[in-house]
Design a protein around this motif. Structure first.
Motif, short mmCIF file in Angstrom:
data_model
loop_
_atom_site.label_atom_id
_atom_site.label_comp_id
_atom_site.label_asym_id
_atom_site.label_seq_id
_atom_site.Cartn_x
_atom_site.Cartn_y
_atom_site.Cartn_z
N LYS A 192 0.78 -1.18 -0.11
CA LYS A 192 0.14 0.05 0.09
C LYS A 192 0.77 1.36 -0.08
O LYS A 192 0.60 2.26 -0.71
N ALA A 193 2.00 1.25 0.82
CA ALA A 193 2.82 2.45 0.90
C ALA A 193 3.49 2.55 -0.55
O ALA A 193 3.68 3.85 -1.04
N LYS A 194 3.93 1.43 -1.28
CA LYS A 194 4.49 1.64 -2.62
C LYS A 194 3.51 2.39 -3.36
O LYS A 194 3.83 3.15 -4.47
N THR A 195 2.18 1.85 -3.60
CA THR A 195 1.37 2.54 -4.42
C THR A 195 0.96 3.66 -4.21
O THR A 195 0.99 4.66 -5.04
N LYS A 196 0.80 4.08 -2.94
CA LYS A 196 0.89 5.55 -2.72
C LYS A 196 1.86 6.39 -3.19
O LYS A 196 1.59 7.56 -3.71
N LYS A 197 3.21 6.02 -2.98
CA LYS A 197 4.25 6.65 -3.45
C LYS A 197 4.17 6.70 -4.95
O LYS A 197 4.56 8.00 -5.43
N SER A 198 3.70 5.77 -5.64
CA SER A 198 3.68 5.76 -7.22
C SER A 198 2.58 6.72 -7.62
O SER A 198 2.75 7.53 -8.41
N LYS A 199 1.45 6.83 -6.79
CA LYS A 199 0.37 7.73 -7.28
C LYS A 199 1.02 9.17 -6.99
O LYS A 199 0.56 10.09 -7.66
N LYS A 200 1.72 9.53 -6.08
CA LYS A 200 2.13 10.57 -5.84
C LYS A 200 3.02 11.08 -6.65
O LYS A 200 3.07 12.25 -7.09
N SER A 201 3.89 10.36 -7.04
CA SER A 201 4.99 10.45 -8.03
C SER A 201 4.14 10.96 -9.59
O SER A 201 4.63 11.84 -10.15
#
Length: 300
Positions: A192-201
């Motif tokens: 979930k943290a990785k998906t959030k980071k990818s969405k932010k980027s």
């Protein structure tokens, strides 16, 4: 055959049977989990931390591991899932008033209670020695017994008053099944943290692209305008000679017309006309003009 002197061998000495399964002492196993660090195998001392799987460590041992992961350690598998300081939590423990320390039985003349724990539950008072199930909160790090969380059902920490959810409760030194569940929970959280980071980027990229496109459009428009202006100037310069001469003639005629119109206009006064070089007073005869003389004549 070794039976001299009337010795009679027993059956287990002559026949090899199946090996007995070695049983681990439960008290020693509990002491290893609840009183010793899972990485360095040293006695637990403050500050004490816990990971997402509910294992107890000394903070200095884990920091040394994170600083130098290449060093050989006997229990490196116990911390393989720890990638950084964010994967650990410092525990807020409550001291046991009955704990006297390591030197409580130096003389050996009193009973030594092996199950006496260094810490207790602040709500119920149970000792944290392995016989009772204990949990900690990932939000604040406070440690409670499972009985206290079940009896007093609230969404606020009993010790510090910080709010928490059911997902924030982690069991300390749980069974294999509980550890597997905690591992799955940890992996889900990391995904979930990785998906959030990818969405932010992606959001930052999309926010930066429109401004870049606007700037590119502006630059393209300026380049086009400059090219058009250069082409028009080149066409004016590269035009026929008649047009250029005609333009020069028109310019000279307009300038002469303006010069003559000032002296010939009846509306202007003589004082105003005398300000210009075209006035009769400004003209000189040949006698009045002086010969040309150089400042540095070379007479040899």
């Amino acid at each position: 055959m070794g039976c001299d002197g009337g010795t009679i061998p027993k059956r287990h000495e002559l026949v090899k049977g199946p090996k007995k399964i070695e049983k681990v002492d439960k008290n020693a196993e509990l002491a290893a989990k609840w009183k010793y660090c899972a990485l360095s195998q040293e006695k637990l001392r403050r500050p004490i931390i816990a990971c997402d799987l509910g294992r107890l460590y000394n903070k200095d041992a884990v920091i040394e591991y994170l600083l130098d992961k290449t060093a050989e350690r006997p229990n490196a598998e116990a911390v393989a899932h720890i990638r950084g300081i964010k994967d650990i939590k410092e525990l807020n423990l409550t001291d046991n008033p009955e704990w006297e320390g390591e030197r409580r039985n130096t003389k050996g003349d009193r009973y030594e209670d092996i199950h006496c724990g260094m810490f207790i539950c602040p709500v119920v008072g149970l000792e944290m020695n392995g016989k009772h199930r204990f949990c900690y909160l990932q939000t604040c790090g406070c440690v409670f017994s499972d009985r206290a969380l079940k009896e007093v059902k609230t969404e606020i920490c009993h010790k510090c008053g910080e709010a928490f959810k059911a997902e924030d409760v982690v069991v300390l030194n749980g069974t294999k099944e509980e550890v597997e569940k905690l591992r799955e929970k940890m992996e889900e959280k990391r995904t979930k943290a990785k998906t959030k980071k990818s969405k932010k980027s992606k959001a930052t990229e999309t926010a930066s692209t429109p401004s870049e496109t606007k700037d590119d459009k502006q630059v393209a428009e300026t380049e086009r305008s400059l090219q058009n202006g250069g082409e028009s100037s080149q066409s004016e310069v590269a035009g026929p000679s008649g047009s250029s001469s005609s333009s020069k003639g028109t310019k000279s005629s307009t300038s002469s017309a303006t010069k003559r119109s000032i002296q010939e206009s009846a509306e202007k006064s003589e004082a105003f006309k005398s300000l210009f070089t075209t006035h009769s007073s400004a003209k000189r005869t040949k006698d009045q003009t002086s010969n040309w003389v150089t400042h540095t004549p070379y007479h040899f």
